[in-house]
Design an enzyme around this catalytic site. Structure first.
Site, mmCIF file in Angstrom:
data_model
loop_
_atom_site.group_PDB
_atom_site.id
_atom_site.type_symbol
_atom_site.label_atom_id
_atom_site.label_comp_id
_atom_site.label_asym_id
_atom_site.label_seq_id
_atom_site.Cartn_x
_atom_site.Cartn_y
_atom_site.Cartn_z
ATOM 1 N N ALA A 115 0.838 -1.209 0.000
ATOM 2 C CA ALA A 115 0.000 0.000 0.000
ATOM 3 C C ALA A 115 0.874 1.261 0.000
ATOM 4 O O ALA A 115 1.959 1.260 0.570
ATOM 5 C CB ALA A 115 -0.908 -0.011 1.228
ATOM 6 N N GLY A 118 1.992 2.381 -5.246
ATOM 7 C CA GLY A 118 2.891 3.033 -6.197
ATOM 8 C C GLY A 118 3.804 2.067 -6.925
ATOM 9 O O GLY A 118 4.074 2.228 -8.115
ATOM 10 N N LYS A 119 4.291 1.071 -6.212
ATOM 11 C CA LYS A 119 5.185 0.091 -6.828
ATOM 12 C C LYS A 119 4.406 -1.096 -7.383
ATOM 13 O O LYS A 119 4.735 -1.627 -8.436
ATOM 14 C CB LYS A 119 6.237 -0.334 -5.812
ATOM 15 C CG LYS A 119 7.116 0.865 -5.389
ATOM 16 C CD LYS A 119 8.015 0.562 -4.221
ATOM 17 C CE LYS A 119 8.901 1.761 -3.869
ATOM 18 N NZ LYS A 119 8.134 2.923 -3.363
ATOM 19 N N ARG A 142 -5.264 0.524 4.583
ATOM 20 C CA ARG A 142 -4.319 0.871 3.513
ATOM 21 C C ARG A 142 -4.462 -0.084 2.327
ATOM 22 O O ARG A 142 -4.290 0.310 1.169
ATOM 23 C CB ARG A 142 -2.894 0.864 4.044
ATOM 24 C CG ARG A 142 -2.551 2.089 4.888
ATOM 25 C CD ARG A 142 -1.213 1.938 5.607
ATOM 26 N NE ARG A 142 -0.134 1.581 4.726
ATOM 27 C CZ ARG A 142 0.552 2.427 3.958
ATOM 28 N NH1 ARG A 142 0.226 3.723 3.962
ATOM 29 N NH2 ARG A 142 1.543 2.024 3.196
ATOM 30 N N ASP A 182 9.280 -3.017 -0.034
ATOM 31 C CA ASP A 182 9.466 -1.588 0.242
ATOM 32 C C ASP A 182 9.137 -1.422 1.723
ATOM 33 O O ASP A 182 7.995 -1.189 2.095
ATOM 34 C CB ASP A 182 8.544 -0.751 -0.643
ATOM 35 C CG ASP A 182 8.822 0.737 -0.504
ATOM 36 O OD1 ASP A 182 10.003 1.112 -0.449
ATOM 37 O OD2 ASP A 182 7.862 1.519 -0.431
ATOM 38 N N CYS A 235 12.861 4.483 2.080
ATOM 39 C CA CYS A 235 12.997 5.908 1.760
ATOM 40 C C CYS A 235 13.717 6.594 2.918
ATOM 41 O O CYS A 235 13.299 7.639 3.392
ATOM 42 C CB CYS A 235 11.640 6.548 1.480
ATOM 43 S SG CYS A 235 10.456 6.422 2.843
#
Length: 465
Positions: A115, A118-119, A142, A182, A235
């Protein structure tokens, strides 16, 4: 300028040395915004032929483009192409991990912490309808946003779950060809884009996330096929959350090795961790760091990892024999006469009054699913009501009668707002009944036509406000 936590600033001074001041100045610059076109529906040339924004490509992402300040004021999330699933809005550096995991049609792919999508939307797009994506997020709320974003792509071959990763491990040992993790992180790379992240950092620092990340990467390794590839990303800048996590994996699993992803001149190499062996440090340097003072995006980290082949014999994943689909109700059979969609690579499944198309012939275990394949629609009082997801998977080439609107036509916005529209001036293959409403040749949703008036069937939860 944002006030950075003192401990974080000290960490970055140590990490960057003389480059720190150059990095610090990036907080004075506007945040770069981007979009990524949907590879399931478009090629690069077809997108650039209709792209309603300035064509400035993100140089390290093949299907990524910058959005400029003036264009942001027009709100790209309200353009009809966004509602047609032609692009996804995403920060430029955040596009990088999915672009460096080599997805091929027929792969079985896992996005473990997916969630808001994006990826995952990029991964499923590059499968081109062949193979499967399992997109998971522990947070049910999410995962609902994730589901919508995946349905917008029009791709039919995904499952969405909301499960503890440990439960997935029990069912998917060495199952996936490709895995993306991620990982949840302290978000240091996003302080510029989302200043509140700096406040959260004070509450939950890298120490908090480090143990979660180590557990996730080991779980990912357990679900990866021999010869398969896994991409770990965050990130954040913290070595504790990045290189130390990778080093932990390499120490725990001698069947895993870091490999070099497709490069870019702005990428920085990973950092050797003090006390680690020469071999581990060599692999850590193959990791990629993205710094905002070297590239047009925010901070990111990624490592591309491959599971070694233990023997010459590949472990075969048991798949079910091709199964017969459900016996379909007469109203469903009647509606499907209007459709020329390829259902040969999966099977139909009915749950109560809802009908799904399940991709492939893999026997999926009992889990908390938000979606199993393509949701086709629901039977209501002997009538079949096709779903919004089904509409997104169709096109003028696969549905018998379409209403062809332009992105400049005010009726397109009215349709997206749920209004009934008069289309008596437009040519239609059928004068009444179900219509696929399209904008510039791309599907938006369904409507029902009668004497030139289109009754709106656009899903209420997706309507433009």
């Amino acid at each position: 300028m944002i006030n950075l936590p003192k401990e974080f600033e000290q960490e970055m001074r140590s990490l960057l040395g003389i480059e720190f001041e150059e990095y610090r100045k990036t907080y004075e610059n506007p945040v770069r915004q981007g979009l990524r076109f949907n590879p399931y529906k478009l090629t690069k040339s077809s997108w650039e032929a209709i792209m309603p924004f300035k064509k400035e490509q993100i140089p390290w992402v093949e299907n990524g483009y910058y959005i400029h300040t003036g264009e942001m004021e027009k709100n790209p999330a309200r353009h009809s192409y966004y509602f047609a699933g032609l692009y996804y809005l995403q920060e430029p550096s955040a596009m990088t991990p999915a672009s460096r995991l080599e997805i091929e049609p027929y792969d079985k792919v896992l996005d473990l912490c997916a969630a808001p999508g994006g990826k995952a939307t990029e991964l499923v797009g590059r499968l081109h309808g062949k193979g499967i994506l399992l997109a998971n997020d522990l947070s049910n709320s999410r995962a609902k946003a994730l589901l919508k974003n995946l349905e917008l792509t029009g791709a039919p071959n995904f499952y969405v779950t909301s499960e503890e990763p440990a439960k997935l491990v029990k069912h998917f040992s060495e199952f996936f060809d490709k895995i993306l993790i991620d990982a949840p992180c302290s978000g240091e790379g996003m302080f510029h884009k989302e200043p509140k992240m700096a406040e959260y950092w004070l509450e939950k620092s890298p120490d908090y996330y480090s143990e979660i990340q180590k557990e996730l990467i080991i779980q990912g390794a357990q679900m990866l096929k021999p010869g398969g590839k896994m991409l770990y990303s965050t990130c954040t800048f913290s070595t504790k959350e990045n290189e130390e996590t990778i080093a932990y994996l390499l120490e725990q699993r001698d069947d895993m090795e870091v490999i070099t992803p497709l490069g870019y001149e702005g990428f920085s190499e990973g950092i050797c961790i003090e006390g680690k062996s020469q071999e581990i440090c060599k692999q850590l340097k193959q990791c990629v760091r993205i710094f905002p003072h070297k590239m047009g995006g925010e901070g990111h980290f990624m490592a591309l990892i491959q599971k070694k082949e233990i023997s010459d014999e590949k472990k075969e994943i048991k798949e079910t024999a091709a199964q017969k689909g459900e016996k379909l109700d007469a109203c469903v059979e009647e509606f499907l006469k209007l459709v020329s969609f390829d259902f040969s690579h999966g099977r139909m499944k009915k749950e109560k009054d809802k009908l799904y198309f399940l991709p492939e012939n893999v026997e999926m275990p009992k889990l908390r699913y938000l979606r199993t394949g393509l949701y086709l629609g629901e039977i209501k009082k002997n009538r079949f009501e096709p779903s919004q997801a089904f509409a997104m998977a169709l096109s003028p080439n696969t549905f018998h009668s379409c209403v062809m609107l332009s992105s400049n036509d005010i009726r397109t916005v009215k349709y997206l707002k749920g209004e009934t529209i008069d289309i008596s001036d437009l040519k239609s293959d059928q004068e009444k009944g179900w219509q696929l409403v399209c904008v510039d040749g791309f599907s938006l949703g369904f409507g029902k036509l009668n004497r030139g008036i289109l009754k709106n069937k656009y899903y209420a939860g997706w309507r433009m406000q």
